[in-house]
Design a protein around this motif. Structure first.
Motif, PDB file in Angstrom:
ATOM      1  N   LYS A  33       0.845  -1.202   0.000  1.00 28.09           N
ATOM      2  CA  LYS A  33       0.000   0.000   0.000  1.00 28.09           C
ATOM      3  C   LYS A  33       0.881   1.252   0.000  1.00 28.09           C
ATOM      4  O   LYS A  33       2.073   1.174   0.320  1.00 28.09           O
ATOM      5  CB  LYS A  33      -0.912  -0.019   1.224  1.00 28.09           C
ATOM      6  CG  LYS A  33      -0.154  -0.072   2.534  1.00 28.09           C
ATOM      7  CD  LYS A  33      -1.049  -0.403   3.715  1.00 28.09           C
ATOM      8  CE  LYS A  33      -0.242  -0.369   5.000  1.00 28.09           C
ATOM      9  NZ  LYS A  33      -0.957  -0.974   6.126  1.00 28.09           N
ATOM     10  N   MET A  70      -7.648  -3.197   1.240  1.00 34.61           N
ATOM     11  CA  MET A  70      -7.963  -3.035   2.654  1.00 34.61           C
ATOM     12  C   MET A  70      -9.092  -2.028   2.922  1.00 34.61           C
ATOM     13  O   MET A  70      -9.825  -2.159   3.871  1.00 34.61           O
ATOM     14  CB  MET A  70      -6.703  -2.570   3.411  1.00 34.61           C
ATOM     15  CG  MET A  70      -5.591  -3.594   3.392  1.00 34.61           C
ATOM     16  SD  MET A  70      -6.043  -4.999   4.414  1.00 34.61           S
ATOM     17  CE  MET A  70      -4.751  -6.152   3.991  1.00 34.61           C
ATOM     18  N   LYS A 101     -12.559  -8.732   8.244  1.00 40.67           N
ATOM     19  CA  LYS A 101     -11.691  -8.042   9.201  1.00 40.67           C
ATOM     20  C   LYS A 101     -12.419  -7.928  10.532  1.00 40.67           C
ATOM     21  O   LYS A 101     -13.529  -7.403  10.603  1.00 40.67           O
ATOM     22  CB  LYS A 101     -11.371  -6.644   8.647  1.00 40.67           C
ATOM     23  CG  LYS A 101     -10.719  -5.671   9.619  1.00 40.67           C
ATOM     24  CD  LYS A 101      -9.235  -5.917   9.718  1.00 40.67           C
ATOM     25  CE  LYS A 101      -8.423  -4.680  10.054  1.00 40.67           C
ATOM     26  NZ  LYS A 101      -8.361  -3.653   9.052  1.00 40.67           N
ATOM     27  N   ARG A 103     -10.449   0.346  14.838  1.00 36.62           N
ATOM     28  CA  ARG A 103     -10.459   1.021  13.538  1.00 36.62           C
ATOM     29  C   ARG A 103     -11.539   0.271  12.761  1.00 36.62           C
ATOM     30  O   ARG A 103     -12.602   0.023  13.315  1.00 36.62           O
ATOM     31  CB  ARG A 103      -9.060   0.911  12.905  1.00 36.62           C
ATOM     32  CG  ARG A 103      -8.746   1.992  11.922  1.00 36.62           C
ATOM     33  CD  ARG A 103      -7.262   2.023  11.530  1.00 36.62           C
ATOM     34  NE  ARG A 103      -6.816   0.792  10.878  1.00 36.62           N
ATOM     35  CZ  ARG A 103      -5.580   0.607  10.407  1.00 36.62           C
ATOM     36  NH1 ARG A 103      -4.673   1.560  10.516  1.00 36.62           N
ATOM     37  NH2 ARG A 103      -5.238  -0.528   9.833  1.00 36.62           N
ATOM     38  N   PHE A 130      -9.159 -11.998   9.419  1.00 34.56           N
ATOM     39  CA  PHE A 130      -7.970 -11.405  10.018  1.00 34.56           C
ATOM     40  C   PHE A 130      -8.309 -10.266  10.962  1.00 34.56           C
ATOM     41  O   PHE A 130      -9.450  -9.816  11.055  1.00 34.56           O
ATOM     42  CB  PHE A 130      -6.995 -10.957   8.932  1.00 34.56           C
ATOM     43  CG  PHE A 130      -7.429  -9.758   8.132  1.00 34.56           C
ATOM     44  CD1 PHE A 130      -8.420  -9.860   7.170  1.00 34.56           C
ATOM     45  CD2 PHE A 130      -6.825  -8.530   8.330  1.00 34.56           C
ATOM     46  CE1 PHE A 130      -8.798  -8.758   6.418  1.00 34.56           C
ATOM     47  CE2 PHE A 130      -7.194  -7.420   7.587  1.00 34.56           C
ATOM     48  CZ  PHE A 130      -8.182  -7.538   6.629  1.00 34.56           C
ATOM     49  N   HIS A 170      -6.083  -6.801  13.209  1.00 35.35           N
ATOM     50  CA  HIS A 170      -4.866  -5.976  13.173  1.00 35.35           C
ATOM     51  C   HIS A 170      -4.510  -5.522  14.588  1.00 35.35           C
ATOM     52  O   HIS A 170      -5.381  -5.191  15.372  1.00 35.35           O
ATOM     53  CB  HIS A 170      -5.115  -4.765  12.269  1.00 35.35           C
ATOM     54  CG  HIS A 170      -3.867  -4.043  11.868  1.00 35.35           C
ATOM     55  ND1 HIS A 170      -2.720  -4.699  11.467  1.00 35.35           N
ATOM     56  CD2 HIS A 170      -3.596  -2.713  11.789  1.00 35.35           C
ATOM     57  CE1 HIS A 170      -1.792  -3.795  11.177  1.00 35.35           C
ATOM     58  NE2 HIS A 170      -2.300  -2.589  11.358  1.00 35.35           N
ATOM     59  N   ASN A 206       1.486  -8.474  11.923  1.00 34.05           N
ATOM     60  CA  ASN A 206       2.169  -7.530  11.041  1.00 34.05           C
ATOM     61  C   ASN A 206       3.679  -7.676  11.287  1.00 34.05           C
ATOM     62  O   ASN A 206       4.111  -8.624  11.946  1.00 34.05           O
ATOM     63  CB  ASN A 206       1.682  -6.091  11.297  1.00 34.05           C
ATOM     64  CG  ASN A 206       1.971  -5.647  12.724  1.00 34.05           C
ATOM     65  OD1 ASN A 206       2.290  -6.470  13.587  1.00 34.05           O
ATOM     66  ND2 ASN A 206       1.871  -4.358  12.981  1.00 34.05           N
ATOM     67  N   THR A 207       4.499  -6.732  10.787  1.00 38.47           N
ATOM     68  CA  THR A 207       5.953  -6.873  10.925  1.00 38.47           C
ATOM     69  C   THR A 207       6.380  -7.124  12.376  1.00 38.47           C
ATOM     70  O   THR A 207       7.050  -8.112  12.685  1.00 38.47           O
ATOM     71  CB  THR A 207       6.666  -5.604  10.413  1.00 38.47           C
ATOM     72  OG1 THR A 207       6.347  -5.433   9.035  1.00 38.47           O
ATOM     73  CG2 THR A 207       8.174  -5.710  10.572  1.00 38.47           C
ATOM     74  N   LEU A 253       3.321  -8.867   6.169  1.00 38.18           N
ATOM     75  CA  LEU A 253       4.570  -8.122   6.344  1.00 38.18           C
ATOM     76  C   LEU A 253       4.448  -6.735   5.712  1.00 38.18           C
ATOM     77  O   LEU A 253       3.974  -6.608   4.585  1.00 38.18           O
ATOM     78  CB  LEU A 253       5.715  -8.896   5.673  1.00 38.18           C
ATOM     79  CG  LEU A 253       7.096  -8.253   5.691  1.00 38.18           C
ATOM     80  CD1 LEU A 253       7.608  -8.118   7.117  1.00 38.18           C
ATOM     81  CD2 LEU A 253       8.079  -9.092   4.870  1.00 38.18           C
ATOM     82  N   ILE A 313       6.338  -2.809   6.934  1.00 35.77           N
ATOM     83  CA  ILE A 313       7.519  -1.950   7.050  1.00 35.77           C
ATOM     84  C   ILE A 313       8.851  -2.717   7.063  1.00 35.77           C
ATOM     85  O   ILE A 313       9.855  -2.234   6.559  1.00 35.77           O
ATOM     86  CB  ILE A 313       7.382  -1.046   8.313  1.00 35.77           C
ATOM     87  CG1 ILE A 313       8.404   0.080   8.313  1.00 35.77           C
ATOM     88  CG2 ILE A 313       7.497  -1.861   9.601  1.00 35.77           C
ATOM     89  CD1 ILE A 313       7.919   1.326   7.681  1.00 35.77           C
TER      90      ILE A 313
END
Ligand SMILES: *Cc1c(COP(=O)(O)O)cnc(C)c1O
Length: 811
Positions: free
Chosen positions: A480, A526, A571, A578, A605, A607, A648-649, A665, A667
């Motif tokens: 993104k 997303m 999601k 969010r 998923f 976040h 995430n990362t 993955l 950043i």
């Protein structure tokens, strides 16, 4: 090369599982993407930590490759090709190369050291080629894989070899020595690069010197300690600035002139460089010329013509929506192959054009050379070939769509920009053709500021995170925001090759741009907006569904379009607050999905809000538990088993035991971790560079820039560089808070940062107008910049303006 499989089997200690041993091999490959893979190719399926050549075998068989060196035979492939079964395919490649090398008997130089190997190799090639047909390592091919591939490039016509060897672990040099079998050794400057793999400096040097085990002579800078570590049988030929026991004594005479004292004779040599490293590399080359008995005059003439070496292949935006691959500094048969592979991997358009100069020192007679070049170009389906030079003009004229020019000047005189559009253009020429002038006219005109992206480093970072995962865990990579500012298409291509499972974008138009650029892998959007649903379906993009109302709207569209089982991704909001379904929405969600065949839940998923901060570890674990229970409920009530993902990362780094079936993955791929230990494993991928436009001397009391924020308290030398806040440099980085790097030295930013420019203090830096300035990269790191201005690297990276040209390169 022409060898039968029959001869190769015993050399690599293989078990033969095939049909026809008499087949002839004329090419060796390890790269599944290479279009030179054909029925004469022997493909070595190499296995790395995170890469396995065996994966590509079914595709390669489909495209006509027939012979494979493997450590196991992939499922269902047993009778479809010739397999040479070995314990370790890399060992086999190395044994093969060593065997192949033995077929030839001529002087071979082996170069090792920490710095300067590639430059010395390229310069020696230039210096010696008037007398010899030189084969050399292409680019910086000096690794356990690169060296065997380089040596396999030798053919019957060569009569001189120059190969470089680089190592990072004990035990590696012995293997490279067996492959190169050098007759003359060169040790370049020993620095601290790659120290991690060794217990001590001494161990590293001892290991490097193993390259010279069987050489007659080694050329090096006089150094008692290093010489004591050499094998006793080896003779040395040494130089020094001060030690009179060296064979050759060098005295700097100022203005890039060196006085050489050898065997009682004295003479001057001019070198066309100012920096120490280039000087030492030039001296090393001079030593080789002395060793081979060149006379003073020839040495003086040739050394004076040394040139800067650019080893990278660069991808640039071209005029009229073209993509330009700039390899304008070399033209030899080996590197043409590499460049054509690179072109295939990075082409952005169907149409492929190659601008090629005469090729020198291939080792082949011209007729044979251009016949080979022609078939190489045909293999690679090059639509148009523009040949520049007499040789190529005469010999390639039968190539379909061949255009010929006698000289680069002729090409430039007749150049018309409208002749090039929507194509990928490889520019490859011998130095003397000065193809950099062609690059200038084909390159999109932007200002001098570029963001350079290192594609090798991206692969490295991807592999670091893969190493934290089970082999079966799938990987989505977030591209993104224009690949976190780094360019989405080029990165997506690389990720496709690495067999990443999913790409993630924020908006539908980002996904559409990737599809238009030829990316076919699954893409999830997303933030799907209702207005974009139809376009998403048209481009096969998969929506994130985060609320009952979005689900209802997408279902309506699915009905209108007659979709069946269209993949969607649910999601869940587990605490980030969010987007996402909450616990209270689940029953209605499940009701809407039950018996709904229009759409199909591909994944579920959630976040994290603070996976990077271990002070909130309990909260992250709470999110994971909530995710597990909410998703279990959906799965059991609907009897489905979609892919689940939450990491995430920082999640991959800190909570890898909760990887479920996939991770996302972001950043980290771009070289930024949220933890200092994590950072030590990552390579920085992007370097923001610009140049010095003007240098000024500011007298005491004068001010610099808007609002007179900087007042010189001593005589100050400043430089103006063309980058400002409109390029994405935070204005708060100015006024001596931040610095840039000029010629390896820090230069503080003085005064306010302007929209398109800023000023730096170069009082103590040796620099001139036109010199390169690094704004961030290896130093300062983007993390440091972010910290000083009080933000996160994500914001800096994604704010770099689109007017800053992105240039991708591979080392
Ligand atoms: C951006 C994003 C990621 C990647 O986050 P990083 O911290 O960059 O690894 C993962 N998942 C979602 C939903 C995102 O929006």
């Amino acid at each position: 090369m022409s060898l039968s499989l029959h001869n190769i089997i015993p050399v690599i200690h293989a078990k033969w599982l095939g049909v026809d041993e008499t087949c002839l091999i004329d090419n060796v490959s390890i790269d599944s993407r290479s279009l030179q893979n054909n029925n004469g190719t022997l493909f070595f399926a190499l296995k790395g930590h995170n890469h396995d050549g065996h994966q590509y075998i079914p595709d390669l068989i489909d495209s006509g490759v027939r012979h494979f060196v493997v450590s196991h035979i992939p499922e269902k492939m047993a009778h479809k090709a010739n397999f040479l079964l070995v314990d370790n395919t890399l060992d086999a490649l190395q044994h093969f190369a060593a065997f192949y090398r033995k077929q030839f008997d001529f002087p071979i130089i082996g170069i090792t050291g920490s710095n300067g190997k590639t430059i010395v190799k390229e310069w020696l090639n230039f210096l010696l080629s008037p007398e010899y047909n030189v084969i050399r390592s292409p680019k910086s091919y000096n690794s356990q894989v690169g060296v065997p591939l380089s040596v396999i490039g030798i053919n019957e016509r060569h009569n001189f070899g120059i190969f470089e060897a680089g190592i990072s672990l004990v035990g590696e040099m012995e293997k490279l020595e067996k492959i190169i079998q050098p007759t003359l050794g060169i040790l370049t400057n020993i620095g601290s690069a790659h120290n991690e793999g060794f217990a001590s400096e001494e161990e590293k040097i001892t290991e490097k010197l193993k390259l010279f085990k069987n050489t007659e002579v080694v050329i090096l800078q006089k150094n008692q300690k290093n010489e004591a570590l050499l094998p006793p049988s080896v003779k040395t030929f040494t130089w020094s600035y001060s030690d009179t026991s060296a064979d050759v004594l060098i005295t700097e005479k100022g203005n890039s002139s060196l006085e050489i004292l050898w065997k009682g004779e004295q003479f001057l040599v001019e070198i066309p460089f100012h920096d120490k490293a280039s000087e030492e590399n030039a001296i090393t080359c001079l030593m080789v010329l002395l060793h081979f008995g060149y006379n003073q005059k020839t040495i003086q003439e040739r050394i004076a013509n040394l040139y800067p070496v650019e080893m990278r292949l660069q991808v640039k935006n071209g005029i009229n929506n073209c993509t330009v691959i700039d390899d304008s500094y070399s033209s030899d048969y080996q590197s043409l192959k590499i460049a054509l592979d690179f072109l295939e991997q990075h082409k952005t358009h169907k149409k492929k054009t190659v601008i090629l100069s005469d090729i020198f020192q291939s080792g082949f007679p011209v007729e044979e050379l251009y016949a080979k070049v022609s078939s190489l170009l045909l293999y690679n389906k090059i639509d148009t070939v523009i040949g520049i030079g007499e040789g190529i003009g005469a010999h390639l004229k039968d190539y379909p769509n061949f255009i010929s020019f006698a000289t680069t000047q002729d090409f430039l005189l007749q150049f018309n920009s409208s002749h090039f559009s929507n194509e990928t253009i490889l520019i490859k020429g011998a130095r003397s053709f000065q193809f950099e002038e062609i690059v200038v006219v084909l390159e999109e005109k932007t200002h001098e500021t570029v963001l350079e992206i290192n594609l090798n480093a991206i692969s490295h970072n991807l592999n670091f995170y893969k190493s934290k995962l089970k082999p079966t865990t799938k990987m989505m990579v977030m591209v993104k925001a224009f690949g976190y500012g780094s360019g989405s298409f080029e990165i997506a291509k690389l990720l496709a090759h690495h067999k990443v499972d999913y790409l993630g974008v924020a908006f539908a138009d980002e996904g559409i741009a990737l599809r238009n650029a030829g990316i076919t892998m699954p893409i999830i959007v997303m933030n799907p907006e209702n207005s974009a649903f139809a376009a998403m379906v048209a481009y096969n993009l998969e929506p994130e569904i985060y609320s009952v109302s979005v689900l209802k709207k997408f279902t309506v569209l699915a009905q209108q379009k007659n979709l069946s089982n269209y993949p969607i991704h649910l999601k869940l909001d587990t605490g980030m607050h969010r987007l996402g379904f909450e616990e209270k929405d689940l029953d209605e969600l499940i009701g809407l999905l039950r018996n709904n065949n229009l759409i199909s839940v591909k994944s579920i998923f959630s976040h994290f809000s603070a996976s990077d901060d271990l002070q909130y570890k309990d909260f992250t674990l709470f999110q994971i538990r909530t995710f597990d229970s909410m998703s279990q409920k959906i799965m059991s009530e609907l009897s489905i088993s979609p892919i689940r993902h939450i990491l995430n990362t920082s999640g991959i780094y800190n909570f890898s035991e909760y990887q479920f079936e996939m991770v996302r993955l972001g950043i980290g791929l771009y070289g930024v971790g949220n933890d200092p230990e994590e950072m030590t494993h990552l390579e920085h991928i992007s370097t923001l560079k610009t140049i010095i436009l003007q240098i000024k001397n500011i007298p005491v009391g004068d001010s610099v820039g808007y609002s007179r924020k900087f007042i010189a308290d001593k005589p100050t030398r400043t430089a103006v560089i063309p980058i400002g806040y409109a390029d994405g440099i935070p204005r708060s980085w100015g006024n001596e808070k931040g610095y840039v790097v000029v010629n390896q030295k820090k230069a503080r930013i003085v005064g306010n940062i302007c929209m398109d420019m800023l000023m730096i203090d170069v009082t103590d830096i040796d620099c001139r107008e036109g010199d390169t300035v690094t704004v961030f990269g290896k130093s300062p790191r983007v993390t440091e910049l972010a910290e000083v201005v009080g933000t996160i690297p994500y914001e800096i990276l994604t704010s770099i303006s689109h007017r800053v040209k992105r240039v991708f390169y591979k080392e």
